[in-house]
Write an enzyme that holds these catalytic residues in place. Structure first.
Site, PDB file in Angstrom:
ATOM      1  N   GLU A 171      -1.763   3.260 -15.392  1.00  0.00           N
ATOM      2  CA  GLU A 171      -0.041   3.156 -15.188  1.00  0.00           C
ATOM      3  C   GLU A 171      -0.538   1.746 -14.639  1.00  0.00           C
ATOM      4  O   GLU A 171      -1.870   0.833 -14.409  1.00  0.00           O
ATOM      5  CB  GLU A 171      -0.087   3.804 -13.966  1.00  0.00           C
ATOM      6  CG  GLU A 171      -1.235   3.876 -13.136  1.00  0.00           C
ATOM      7  CD  GLU A 171      -1.569   2.789 -12.311  1.00  0.00           C
ATOM      8  OE1 GLU A 171      -0.850   1.973 -11.765  1.00  0.00           O
ATOM      9  OE2 GLU A 171      -2.289   2.979 -12.137  1.00  0.00           O
ATOM     10  N   GLU A 316      -4.896   1.249 -14.020  1.00  0.00           N
ATOM     11  CA  GLU A 316      -4.599   0.892 -15.420  1.00  0.00           C
ATOM     12  C   GLU A 316      -5.372   2.164 -16.439  1.00  0.00           C
ATOM     13  O   GLU A 316      -5.529   1.851 -17.107  1.00  0.00           O
ATOM     14  CB  GLU A 316      -5.365  -0.519 -15.580  1.00  0.00           C
ATOM     15  CG  GLU A 316      -5.009  -1.611 -15.538  1.00  0.00           C
ATOM     16  CD  GLU A 316      -5.994  -2.814 -15.963  1.00  0.00           C
ATOM     17  OE1 GLU A 316      -7.480  -2.908 -16.999  1.00  0.00           O
ATOM     18  OE2 GLU A 316      -5.567  -3.848 -15.142  1.00  0.00           O
TER      19      GLU A 316
END
Length: 349
Positions: A171, A316
């Site tokens: 994310e 991430e």
């Protein structure tokens, strides 16, 4: 309204056969530690004594949070779209780790406050240009929440249809550790103060401000800590990226895929999904333990034991991507390592 998902634990009948195969490898019982449990999980989920990892794919969901402008992060909101551009240019940590470990990567605009030009590797699934400020009002409407869940589910189904059986989750969203902290608090009952961390690097004053703002948000919503209804909590505090991840996880588990779970924010999405369908956890491989304090609460609620503890707090999907080679190693030893019988090695007397 989100359509119901059908998620059940894999058939346990294969577990003893998998354990027997693991125990007959040329090693002392249990000598490969956590890799043995990981191998068993992969075979159990795939219902196979010879599991195969096919077309592994990392999905990085990006979304903006209205609360970011209230001061819950050390970074300005524009960093969300700037980092998405970095992902698309191939320059971020997650790009490097996906290339290193053979994971395909897609970046999903779930709700970034920016318009991106179409290009390879970008999935345009924007629900809105960021959520509302959850300190003052619900982050999203029930309709927006359900749209995000369903769009995530559609992505997972499409990848599985193309042959993928390992889905990784990452994310990007300035302010999303604040959203995850609130979700952790209301879904686990752990005190909010124990769920709030420094996120992208807040100093002591910034951390204090973040805590006070989240106390206001929790008081405004008035959800019962520890017993909040998961879809209500998601609408009150979640981001579009968190909701979309939850939908993708649910559809991935329904299709029998292994789910590579990253750190705090991704685990918060998994917690929402698991509160809806507890069997989802059977399909989850938890990549790493985040340095964010709220992650401990979420992992405990999911009874999860992450594979790595490296002090990471980047997000991430980096922890999930770094853990993937361990899943590969587990499957490889299950399939390729000799047994005592095949190698002509005497077993323990």
């Amino acid at each position: 309204m989100v359509p119901p998902f059908q998620i059940y634990p894999p058939d346990p009948a294969l577990k003893p056969l998998l354990q027997q195969k693991i125990d007959q490898k040329t090693k002392p019982l249990g000598a490969l530690g956590r890799l043995e449990a990981l191998a068993l999980q992969a075979g159990w989920v795939q219902q196979s004594l010879t599991p195969v990892l096919q077309a592994p794919h990392m999905l990085v969901f990006a979304g903006d949070h209205g609360a970011a402008r209230a001061g819950v992060s050390a970074y300005p909101q524009d960093v969300t779209w700037q980092m998405v551009e970095n992902f698309l240019a191939g320059g971020a940590a997650i790009n490097v780790f996906c290339r290193t470990n053979g994971l395909a990567l897609s970046v999903v605009d779930a709700g970034v406050a920016h318009d991106f030009a179409p290009r390879a590797g970008l999935v345009q699934a924007k629900v809105a240009a960021g959520t509302a400020n959850f300190i003052a009002t619900a982050a999203m409407s029930p309709e927006q929440r359900d749209t995000a869940l369903e769009r995530g589910a559609e992505m997972a189904r499409a990848l599985v249809t193309k042959g993928c059986n390992v889905l990784g989750f990452g994310e990007m969203g300035i302010g999303n550790t604040a959203a995850a902290a609130l979700l952790a608090h209301v879904l686990t009952g752990v005190p909010l103060s124990d769920c709030v961390g420094r996120g992208t690097g807040l100093d002591d004053a910034g951390l204090g401000r973040k805590r006070q703002l989240l106390i206001q948000a929790a008081a405004r919503a008035g959800l019962p800590a520890g017993s909040a209804e998961p879809l209500t909590a998601l609408a009150e505090f979640g981001g579009f990226e968190i909701a979309m991840m939850a939908g993708a996880m649910l559809a991935g588990a329904e299709a029998g895929a292994l789910l590579l779970i990253d750190g705090f924010i991704v685990s918060a999405a998994a917690l929402v999904a698991a509160r809806l369908h507890p069997a989802l956890v059977d399909y989850c491989v938890f990549g790493h333990r985040s340095a964010e304090p709220g992650h401990a609460a979420v992992l405990a609620a999911l009874d999860a034991q992450p594979l790595l503890d490296l002090g990471l707090r980047l997000g991430e999907g980096t922890g999930a991507a770094l853990a993937y080679p361990l899943l590969q190693a587990a499957v490889a030893f299950l399939n390729d390592m000799a047994s005592f019988e095949s190698a002509g090695v005497a077993e323990k007397s």
